[in-house]
Scaffold this motif. Structure first.
Motif, short mmCIF file in Angstrom:
data_model
loop_
_atom_site.label_atom_id
_atom_site.label_comp_id
_atom_site.label_asym_id
_atom_site.label_seq_id
_atom_site.Cartn_x
_atom_site.Cartn_y
_atom_site.Cartn_z
N LYS A 132 18.77 8.44 -6.03
CA LYS A 132 18.09 7.46 -6.86
C LYS A 132 16.69 7.93 -7.20
N ASP A 133 16.09 7.21 -8.12
CA ASP A 133 14.73 7.51 -8.49
C ASP A 133 13.80 7.30 -7.31
N MET A 134 12.58 7.85 -7.44
CA MET A 134 11.56 7.69 -6.43
C MET A 134 11.44 6.21 -6.04
N SER A 135 11.58 5.90 -4.73
CA SER A 135 11.61 4.51 -4.30
C SER A 135 10.24 3.87 -4.45
N TRP A 136 10.26 2.55 -4.58
CA TRP A 136 9.01 1.80 -4.70
C TRP A 136 8.19 1.93 -3.43
N ILE A 137 8.85 2.02 -2.28
CA ILE A 137 8.11 2.15 -1.03
C ILE A 137 7.35 3.47 -1.01
N TYR A 138 8.00 4.54 -1.48
CA TYR A 138 7.34 5.85 -1.52
C TYR A 138 6.13 5.81 -2.45
N ILE A 139 6.30 5.18 -3.61
CA ILE A 139 5.20 5.07 -4.57
C ILE A 139 4.05 4.28 -3.97
N PHE A 140 4.38 3.17 -3.29
CA PHE A 140 3.36 2.33 -2.68
C PHE A 140 2.59 3.11 -1.61
N ILE A 141 3.31 3.85 -0.76
CA ILE A 141 2.65 4.62 0.31
C ILE A 141 1.75 5.70 -0.28
N THR A 142 2.23 6.36 -1.36
CA THR A 142 1.40 7.37 -2.03
C THR A 142 0.10 6.76 -2.53
N GLY A 143 0.20 5.60 -3.18
CA GLY A 143 -1.00 4.91 -3.65
C GLY A 143 -1.90 4.50 -2.50
N GLY A 170 1.95 1.71 -7.57
CA GLY A 170 1.02 2.72 -7.06
C GLY A 170 -0.39 2.19 -6.96
N MET A 171 -0.82 1.48 -7.99
CA MET A 171 -2.16 0.89 -7.97
C MET A 171 -2.28 -0.23 -6.94
N LEU A 172 -1.18 -0.93 -6.67
CA LEU A 172 -1.19 -1.96 -5.64
C LEU A 172 -1.48 -1.34 -4.27
N GLY A 173 -0.80 -0.25 -3.96
CA GLY A 173 -1.06 0.44 -2.70
C GLY A 173 -2.48 0.96 -2.63
N PHE A 174 -2.97 1.55 -3.72
CA PHE A 174 -4.33 2.08 -3.78
C PHE A 174 -5.35 0.96 -3.55
N ALA A 175 -5.18 -0.16 -4.24
CA ALA A 175 -6.14 -1.26 -4.16
C ALA A 175 -6.15 -1.92 -2.80
#
Length: 689
Positions: free
Chosen positions: A232-243, A399-404
């Motif tokens: 599957k595509d890059m998971s939302w959890i992975y994107i959140f952790i990256t941010g 991604g911005m949510l994790g960053f913020a």
């Protein structure tokens, strides 16, 4: 009761046969009259979400181009070339190393024709290629057949009747469940009709001509074993952790860290009511989250998910992003300081002072975003570019949510526990060390974006060994800097190196040493996603590669029977993006390559092989007559009728009689799962023997 049982059985088998057949593109064909002597053959496609159809004339070495092909004609002649019409997306494909053009949602191709007088008749097909993020279809044909008199509007009238008859015929075929079961009979006919394969000079093998046993469908056996699905595509959890990690990095920069105690103290002293001060700090943190999430949503809404994906592989954009990261890196090294216009921050700050309530707190958070731009800008920009390749509308926002959250967390925590402020590390030289370290990392990632542009224009300035040499130097210098051997303008003169800094230096120097064998062709899986393709390397001593033993099904199966080995069928294509990804990421693993090379006979069947058959073969598949003209058509037909699938990559393990040894495997770069897939097949083969 017996009839009912038979009907249910037929329906179930029909469903199973179609379980893996993908049909994401629907074409409508019509002949439109332009004048008494001219007309257009129009092919209009409806494309499922996530799929795209490639345009015309993409060049050799790329994906399958749309082409117009004529089998027979009289009284009519094609004029010019097939013309693509509509919103065509042009982008640079990093795997094919070339610019490609394709359509999403809808596509239209037009071929102009002229009538030479009297009765006319033309028969042929449109051939096209389609892919999504996980798989590609083999070259697919859209047949057409028109006949009539070249007199004004009669052309359109004849076509309308033809279309209606064609639709009626398709409906009749769809209503007949038994036709789905004709596949097994078609397979036997196919094996008998195909011309004999010549002797393989290298092995001297003359196989039995496409025996019915080898072509016998094994769809139900595969279904019983269970099917693998693509990654599957890059998971939302992975994107959140990256941010989130990006936000933590930004937090420990000189632009943000010193502001934390001042801001928290302001909220706590602003009101005699401690609860109100804590509430204001919570609001401040929430405002930061809202601002950055809004930024992520705005980026997607302005450009669109597909546009962001295309932008991320655009050569000019990558050059600009490379230059931007180099400038930011120079700023972090201390060459100069990048700031947004001071009047922006002053205007927002003064507005915050003149207002009260929640609005003033929100404006203070906005001021932080502006003031900290010189440190957070490069991190945010890099994060947005990375998540844009997911093609998801919400990915930048996540991604911005994790960053913020990472950025806002200390403001809220210190407001809840003010005593922690006393133990908070003081601002000092350690923050400049983090800033310079980020400068080195930005410089390394900048080369990745330059590499995309270099491949697009064919400059050959940044071949794999050049790229690796630069990365080795960058990470070696980072290690020496962390050890205090390299100084920048804003560094202090303290010669002491802390334990944390020492271990960071150790990791950086070890990573530099790890990349050295890559100069001679070592795979370096840790950087394979960043480095240019292996074929750009001029000097390559690495030999642990996987190559197919055969590219012909019957020859390979006969050889496997003689050698007493199981078979691995690799349905692939010259234009299959994810096939190359699997070969680069999975097949290069030493254990995978060892199992394939020693224990299996690998047969790679290219479904887009344009080598013509000695003569076209007509087959009936699911009630529809098809013409197989090329070797690729033959292997595509084999994949559909024997295995019930039509997307690549597709891997299946067989014994000498063509029976499956394990469930099939599609696109999934998990090496451990792939090894298990191969080993289970070997165990089952040994049990049979």
């Amino acid at each position: 009761m017996k009839k009912l049982f038979s009907f249910l059985l037929l329906s179930f088998v029909a469903y199973v046969l179609q379980a893996q057949i993908q049909d994401p593109v629907k074409f409508k064909t019509e002949l439109k009259s332009l004048s008494d002597m001219e007309a257009e053959i129009v092919f209009t496609a409806t494309i499922d979400k996530g799929w795209h159809v490639y345009s015309t004339e993409l060049g050799e070495g790329g994906p399958i181009s749309a082409t117009f092909n004529v089998d027979s004609k009289s009284g009519i002649e094609p004029v010019g070339k097939l013309k693509p019409v509509g919103k065509e997306i042009a982008t640079f494909d990093k795997l094919f190393e070339m610019k490609v053009r394709y359509f999403e949602n809808t596509a239209k191709f037009i071929q102009k024709v002229k009538f030479t007088g009297g009765a006319y008749a033309i028969e042929g097909y449109l051939e096209y290629g389609a892919c999504n993020d996980e798989s590609c279809l083999p070259p697919t044909q859209v047949p057409f057949k028109f006949a009539g008199e070249a007199k004004g509007n009669t052309v359109a009238a004849k076509e309308d009747k033809s279309v209606k008859e064609d639709k009626a015929e398709k409906k009749d075929n769809a209503d007949k469940t038994e036709t789905d079961l004709a596949v097994s009979k078609d397979t036997v006919a196919m094996a008998e009709l195909l011309p004999a394969t010549p002797v393989d000079v290298s092995t001297g093998i003359q196989p039995a001509v496409a025996s019915s046993e080898l072509w016998k469908p094994v769809i139900s056996e595969l279904q019983a074993l269970g099917e693998e699905h693509g990654q599957k595509d890059m998971s939302w959890i992975y994107i959140f952790i990256t941010g989130f990690l990006g936000g933590l990095l930004a937090l420990f920069t000189p632009c943000v860290w010193p502001i934390i105690p001042m801001t928290v103290s302001f909220f706590l002293k602003r009101s005699k009511d401690k609860k109100k001060g804590i509430r204001d700090a919570w609001t401040y943190g929430a405002s930061i989250v809202v601002i950055y999430v809004a930024l992520g949503l705005a980026i997607t809404l302005i450009f669109g998910a597909s546009a962001l994906n295309a932008l991320s592989t655009n050569a000019i954009f990558n050059i600009l992003f490379f230059l931007m990261l180099v400038v930011f890196a120079a700023s972090f090294f201390g060459a100069f300081e990048i700031r947004l216009p001071s009047k922006w921050g002053n205007a927002v700050d003064s507005k915050a002072e003149s207002t009260t309530g929640l609005l003033s707190i929100f404006l203070m958070a906005f001021t932080l975003s502006l003031v900290s731009f010189s440190c957070t800008g490069p991190i945010i920009g890099f994060l947005l570019v990375q998540v844009s390749t997911t093609g998801s509308v919400v990915a930048p926002a996540i991604g911005m949510l994790g960053f913020a959250i990472a950025l806002a967390l200390p403001f809220t925590l210190f407001a809840l526990f003010p005593s922690w402020l006393k133990s908070m590390p003081k601002s000092g030289g350690w923050m400049n060390v983090i800033k310079v370290t980020l400068g080195f990392l930005e410089l390394a990632f900048a080369l990745k974006f330059l590499s995309v542009a270099d491949l697009a224009y064919g400059w050959r300035l940044l071949d794999r060994e050049t790229f690796l040499a630069l990365w080795i130097v960058i990470f070696a210098l980072l290690g020496f800097y962390l050890l205090g051997k390299v100084k920048f303008p804003h560094d202090d003169d303290d010669n002491k190196v802390g334990v944390t800094r020492f271990f960071m230096a150790l990791i950086s120097l070890a990573f530099a040493v790890y990349m050295v064998p890559g100069l001679w062709g070592a795979p370096l899986k840790a950087v394979s996603a960043f480095a240019p393709p292996m074929h750009t390397q001029d000097f390559n001593l690495y030999e642990n590669e996987v190559h197919p033993k055969f590219k012909d099904y019957e020859l390979g199966m006969e050889y496997a029977r003689q050698q007493g080995k199981p078979v691995m069928i690799d349905f692939t294509g010259h234009g299959c993006v994810n096939c190359r990804k699997m070969e680069a990421a999975v097949w290069t693993d030493s254990k995978v390559s060892d199992i394939i090379n020693k224990d299996y006979v690998l047969i790679s069947l290219y479904v887009d092989d344009k080598t013509p058959l000695s003569e076209p073969v007509k087959v009936v598949e699911n009630g529809t007559e098809r013409t197989l003209r090329t070797v690729g058509d033959k292997w595509s037909y084999l994949q559909r009728v024997k295995f019930g699938a039509n997307a690549q990559p597709f891997y299946v393990l067989l014994d000498g009689q063509g029976k499956p040894l394990n469930k099939s495997y599609a696109y999934d770069e998990d090496i451990a799962k792939y090894i298990d897939f191969l080993q289970v097949g070997l165990e089952n083969y040994r049990k049979e023997k």
